[in-house]
Design an enzyme around this catalytic site. Structure first.
Site, short mmCIF file in Angstrom:
data_model
loop_
_atom_site.label_atom_id
_atom_site.label_comp_id
_atom_site.label_asym_id
_atom_site.label_seq_id
_atom_site.Cartn_x
_atom_site.Cartn_y
_atom_site.Cartn_z
CG MET A 191 -14.17 29.37 -7.04
SD MET A 191 -15.67 29.60 -8.04
CE MET A 191 -15.31 30.78 -9.23
N PRO A 192 -11.56 27.67 -5.34
CG PRO A 192 -11.07 26.86 -3.23
CD PRO A 192 -11.65 28.04 -3.93
CG PHE A 193 -13.80 24.04 -10.56
CD1 PHE A 193 -15.17 24.16 -10.57
CD2 PHE A 193 -13.19 23.28 -11.54
CE1 PHE A 193 -15.94 23.53 -11.55
CE2 PHE A 193 -13.93 22.65 -12.53
CZ PHE A 193 -15.31 22.78 -12.53
#
Length: 68
Positions: A1-3
């Site tokens: 998950m990109p954050f």
């Protein structure tokens, strides 16, 4: 998950400009990782209060950041 965790001076963004910023960062991640990443990209916009910033050992104020 990109954050992405974005820290901005408090009370400098409208709800519309926050949405624009979140959309732009989400678009950037999707541009790199592909559309499959869009649904799981988390963008957190944190507002930092006056005096909560420092640069080069100096506490930054709203006046120094260009906010009157």
């Amino acid at each position: 998950m990109p954050f992405a965790n974005l820290k901005v001076p408090a009370d400098t963004l409208t709800p519309e400009s926050k949405k624009k910023l979140i959309d732009a960062v989400t678009d950037a991640y999707a541009g790199v990782y592909g559309e499959r990443a869009r649904a799981t990209t988390l963008v957190l916009v944190e507002e930092v209060t006056e005096g909560g910033w420092g640069l080069g050992g100096n506490v930054l104020t709203a006046e120094m950041l260009g906010k009157s």
